[in-house]
Write a protein that holds these residues in place. Sequence first.
Motif: not given
Length: 181
Positions: A24-25, A27-29, A31-32, A118, A122
């Motif tokens: 999930d981390k 995926m956040t990167c 997304e950025a 990002q 995190l």
Amino acid sequence: MALLDVIRHRKSIRHFLDRPVERDKIMTCLEAARLAPSACNSQPWKFVVVDDEQLKNRLCRVAFGGIYLMNSFCKRAPVIVVVVSERSKFLARIGGLFRGTKYYLIDIGIAGEHFVLQAEELGLGTCWIGWFNERAVKSILNIPQDKKIDILIALGYYDSDKVRPKHSREPMDKIASFNSY
Ligand SMILES: Cc1cc2nc3c(=O)[nH]c(=O)nc-3n(C[C@H](O)[C@H](O)[C@H](O)COP(=O)(O)O)c2cc1C
């Protein structure tokens, strides 16, 4: 963290902890990176994330052998992100030819830095990697040989107490001016 604090805190990380990075981390990167601007909104990138340990080890063996040995520290990064430079939109390519500017490189640089910042926010460390065996990376990851890979990003947890706090950078008056060169 405020954005400037994240930017100040980020340093290239070459010593990673032996700790997997949660999907999930990652995926956040991603997304950025996905939201980054690009010339003519071309979005000329594909991020191939290698987080399978065996595959990553195989990748690192071939990518950082021989003349690329200086980057063999990447073997200890739990994740290697391969940034494939995809074809820009026609208008961006024509504009780039006319201007003599490789807009796609600017585009992947911005998207990559979105990813990197990002990650930093995190608590993850990164290192941009421009020196690697491109042909070998393509064959391990089934990336067609006619594609271009300009950059990789090593990603993982790190011990922030062991990172030198200061950046070595040019002073402000050398790199910026107002209203005249
Ligand atoms: C396009 C690019 C390519 C880079 N390639 C490598 C590389 O192959 N190996 C490496 O160890 N560092 C590489 N770096 C990291 C730089 O050495 C580093 O960003 C620079 O020395 C500034 O240090 P800092 O990131 O800690 O602020 C690269 C950085 C960029 C932006």
